[in-house]
Design a protein around this motif. Structure first.
Motif, mmCIF file in Angstrom:
data_model
loop_
_atom_site.group_PDB
_atom_site.id
_atom_site.type_symbol
_atom_site.label_atom_id
_atom_site.label_comp_id
_atom_site.label_asym_id
_atom_site.label_seq_id
_atom_site.Cartn_x
_atom_site.Cartn_y
_atom_site.Cartn_z
ATOM 1 N N GLU A 158 0.808 -1.211 0.000
ATOM 2 C CA GLU A 158 0.000 0.000 0.000
ATOM 3 C C GLU A 158 0.847 1.270 0.000
ATOM 4 O OE1 GLU A 158 -3.394 2.282 -0.171
ATOM 5 O OE2 GLU A 158 -3.277 0.083 -0.309
ATOM 6 N N SER A 159 1.993 1.231 0.686
ATOM 7 C CA SER A 159 2.836 2.428 0.761
ATOM 8 C C SER A 159 3.369 2.814 -0.622
ATOM 9 C CB SER A 159 3.990 2.209 1.740
ATOM 10 O OG SER A 159 4.826 1.153 1.303
ATOM 11 N N LEU A 160 3.740 1.806 -1.422
ATOM 12 C CA LEU A 160 4.200 2.093 -2.782
ATOM 13 C C LEU A 160 3.061 2.654 -3.625
ATOM 14 C CD1 LEU A 160 6.549 -0.909 -3.659
ATOM 15 C CD2 LEU A 160 7.195 1.479 -3.380
ATOM 16 N N TYR A 161 1.868 2.132 -3.403
ATOM 17 C CA TYR A 161 0.708 2.630 -4.137
ATOM 18 C C TYR A 161 0.471 4.106 -3.836
ATOM 19 C CZ TYR A 161 -4.146 3.371 -5.500
ATOM 20 O OH TYR A 161 -5.290 3.884 -6.058
ATOM 21 N N GLN A 162 0.556 4.465 -2.567
ATOM 22 C CA GLN A 162 0.321 5.853 -2.179
ATOM 23 C C GLN A 162 1.364 6.790 -2.780
ATOM 24 O OE1 GLN A 162 -2.340 7.006 -0.668
ATOM 25 N NE2 GLN A 162 -3.185 4.945 -0.455
ATOM 26 N N ARG A 163 2.608 6.335 -2.860
ATOM 27 C CA ARG A 163 3.668 7.173 -3.417
ATOM 28 C C ARG A 163 3.546 7.328 -4.929
ATOM 29 N NH1 ARG A 163 6.887 4.612 0.651
ATOM 30 N NH2 ARG A 163 7.658 3.015 -0.780
ATOM 31 N N LEU A 164 2.728 6.500 -5.539
ATOM 32 C CA LEU A 164 2.552 6.526 -6.987
ATOM 33 C C LEU A 164 1.649 7.675 -7.448
ATOM 34 C CD1 LEU A 164 2.987 5.085 -9.732
ATOM 35 C CD2 LEU A 164 1.116 3.549 -9.122
ATOM 36 N N LYS A 165 0.833 8.193 -6.560
ATOM 37 C CA LYS A 165 -0.160 9.200 -6.940
ATOM 38 C C LYS A 165 0.488 10.506 -7.407
ATOM 39 C CE LYS A 165 -3.795 7.454 -3.868
ATOM 40 N NZ LYS A 165 -4.694 7.770 -2.720
ATOM 41 N N LEU A 166 0.018 10.990 -8.562
ATOM 42 C CA LEU A 166 0.522 12.243 -9.124
ATOM 43 C C LEU A 166 -0.653 12.998 -9.732
ATOM 44 C CD1 LEU A 166 3.013 13.998 -9.771
ATOM 45 C CD2 LEU A 166 3.221 12.754 -11.926
ATOM 46 N N ASP A 167 -1.303 13.824 -8.917
ATOM 47 C CA ASP A 167 -2.449 14.576 -9.406
ATOM 48 C C ASP A 167 -2.019 15.947 -9.928
ATOM 49 O OD1 ASP A 167 -1.915 16.025 -7.116
ATOM 50 O OD2 ASP A 167 -3.568 15.153 -5.972
ATOM 51 N N LYS A 168 -2.981 16.712 -10.404
ATOM 52 C CA LYS A 168 -2.691 18.011 -11.005
ATOM 53 C C LYS A 168 -2.033 18.950 -9.997
ATOM 54 C CE LYS A 168 -4.807 21.760 -13.641
ATOM 55 N NZ LYS A 168 -6.063 22.279 -14.254
ATOM 56 N N GLN A 169 -2.473 18.881 -8.751
ATOM 57 C CA GLN A 169 -1.906 19.747 -7.717
ATOM 58 C C GLN A 169 -0.418 19.465 -7.519
ATOM 59 O OE1 GLN A 169 -3.974 19.549 -3.969
ATOM 60 N NE2 GLN A 169 -2.694 21.107 -3.013
ATOM 61 N N LYS A 170 -0.037 18.182 -7.490
ATOM 62 C CA LYS A 170 1.375 17.813 -7.338
ATOM 63 C C LYS A 170 2.187 18.282 -8.540
ATOM 64 C CE LYS A 170 1.664 13.791 -4.272
ATOM 65 N NZ LYS A 170 2.070 12.361 -4.213
ATOM 66 N N LEU A 171 1.609 18.148 -9.724
ATOM 67 C CA LEU A 171 2.309 18.554 -10.933
ATOM 68 C C LEU A 171 2.569 20.059 -10.952
ATOM 69 C CD1 LEU A 171 0.454 16.309 -13.493
ATOM 70 C CD2 LEU A 171 2.931 16.375 -13.187
ATOM 71 N N LEU A 172 1.574 20.824 -10.531
ATOM 72 C CA LEU A 172 1.751 22.270 -10.485
ATOM 73 C C LEU A 172 2.805 22.648 -9.448
ATOM 74 C CD1 LEU A 172 -1.951 23.503 -10.846
ATOM 75 C CD2 LEU A 172 -0.169 23.355 -12.608
ATOM 76 N N ALA A 173 2.857 21.883 -8.354
ATOM 77 C CA ALA A 173 3.893 22.113 -7.341
ATOM 78 C C ALA A 173 5.275 21.793 -7.908
ATOM 79 C CB ALA A 173 3.611 21.271 -6.100
ATOM 80 N N CYS A 174 5.358 20.738 -8.722
ATOM 81 C CA CYS A 174 6.625 20.384 -9.379
ATOM 82 C C CYS A 174 7.082 21.512 -10.297
ATOM 83 C CB CYS A 174 6.461 19.103 -10.188
ATOM 84 S SG CYS A 174 6.402 17.579 -9.218
ATOM 85 N N ALA A 175 6.129 22.054 -11.067
ATOM 86 C CA ALA A 175 6.452 23.141 -11.988
ATOM 87 C C ALA A 175 6.949 24.364 -11.225
ATOM 88 C CB ALA A 175 5.228 23.496 -12.829
ATOM 89 N N GLN A 176 6.319 24.650 -10.101
ATOM 90 C CA GLN A 176 6.744 25.786 -9.287
ATOM 91 C C GLN A 176 8.152 25.557 -8.736
ATOM 92 O OE1 GLN A 176 5.204 28.664 -9.046
ATOM 93 N NE2 GLN A 176 6.864 29.461 -7.785
ATOM 94 N N GLY A 177 8.434 24.319 -8.349
ATOM 95 C CA GLY A 177 9.770 23.985 -7.850
ATOM 96 C C GLY A 177 10.831 24.175 -8.917
ATOM 97 N N ILE A 178 10.497 23.836 -10.163
ATOM 98 C CA ILE A 178 11.445 24.009 -11.265
ATOM 99 C C ILE A 178 11.705 25.500 -11.515
ATOM 100 C CG2 ILE A 178 11.794 23.653 -13.746
ATOM 101 C CD1 ILE A 178 10.230 21.027 -13.445
ATOM 102 N N LYS A 179 10.673 26.310 -11.399
ATOM 103 C CA LYS A 179 10.851 27.758 -11.551
ATOM 104 C C LYS A 179 11.780 28.308 -10.463
ATOM 105 C CE LYS A 179 6.338 28.535 -13.715
ATOM 106 N NZ LYS A 179 5.003 29.170 -13.569
#
Length: 233
Positions: free
Chosen positions: A71-92
């Motif tokens: 289950e822990s690996l399953y939870q770490r697999l989640k990548l929703d729009k909010q996470k993606l936008l956070a990733c983009a902000q981190g790259i900026k």
């Protein structure tokens, strides 16, 4: 006798090595422009990437139900729009940071007219093997771009669709901004990893990011320098 798959991986690593010279010569402005282009591409493709991630989640849920995935690996697999936008902000934020290259960190006079300098520079070709967490890919690729390194990426099989669309999105955006297309490479199978571990003529450093078992496997099966960790994920 070398297999065709092995030959393909060595060609991929060799192409990354060739591109690393161009990567090292990129100006701060070129790297930062490419980072901003990558961040923008992730924002624009966030919904499509999230849809591909949902396919990985559905397949992973079936494995959890069959006790083939915890289950822990399953939870770490989640990548929703909010996470993606956070990733983009981190790259900026990475783009806004001072260029880490070209700084003198040690200067010493050894003899009259003979000076020793230690100056920050790219490593060359970095290979990163990571488990689950598809958001690790934007983090790794952006850090390698900022530091002028080529990178070969291998994510977890459970995130195959997520990793593939993330990589394609970022590579295309960076290439349009002037980064060599072959500076970034994605491999996907265990057989690919085995061949990569033997590419000591092309890869300068391997970073396994995951379980202790993964780190030990990499350390025990390559002559390439390995940056591992003691414990945890």
């Amino acid at each position: 006798m070398e297999t065709s798959a092995g030959s393909a991986i060595l060609k991929t690593a060799a192409a990354a090595r060739l591109a690393s010279a161009t990567m090292a010569a990129l100006s701060s402005r070129q790297k930062d422009d490419a980072l901003l282009a990558v961040a923008c591409a992730l924002e624009e493709s966030a919904e499509l990437i999230a849809l591909e991630n949902q396919k990985d989640l559905e397949a992973a849920r079936l494995k959890v139900e069959k006790d083939e995935l915890n289950e822990s690996l399953y939870q770490r697999l989640k990548l929703d729009k909010q996470k993606l936008l956070a990733c983009a902000q981190g790259i900026k934020q990475i783009a806004a940071m001072k260029d880490p290259l070209g700084h003198i960190t040690l200067a010493r006079e050894l003899d009259g007219g003979l000076n020793l300098y230690r100056i920050t520079c790219p490593i060359g070709v970095v290979a990163v093997i990571f488990e689950s967490r598809p958001e690790a890919m934007p983090q790794i690729l952006s850090l390698c771009l900022k530091t002028g390194n080529s990178v070969v990426l291998k994510g977890g099989a459970e995130a195959e669709k997520s990793n593939r669309i993330l990589f394609d999105t970022m590579q295309k955006a960076a290439a349009k901004a002037g980064v060599p297309a072959h500076a970034f490479a994605l491999i996907e199978t265990r057989a690919d990893v085995k061949q990569l571990l033997e590419a000591d003529g092309f890869v300068d450093l391997i970073i396994p990011r995951g379980s202790n078992d993964l780190v030990r496997f990499v350390q025990n099966n390559t002559r390439i320098p390995v940056l591992g960790h003691a414990d945890g994920y």
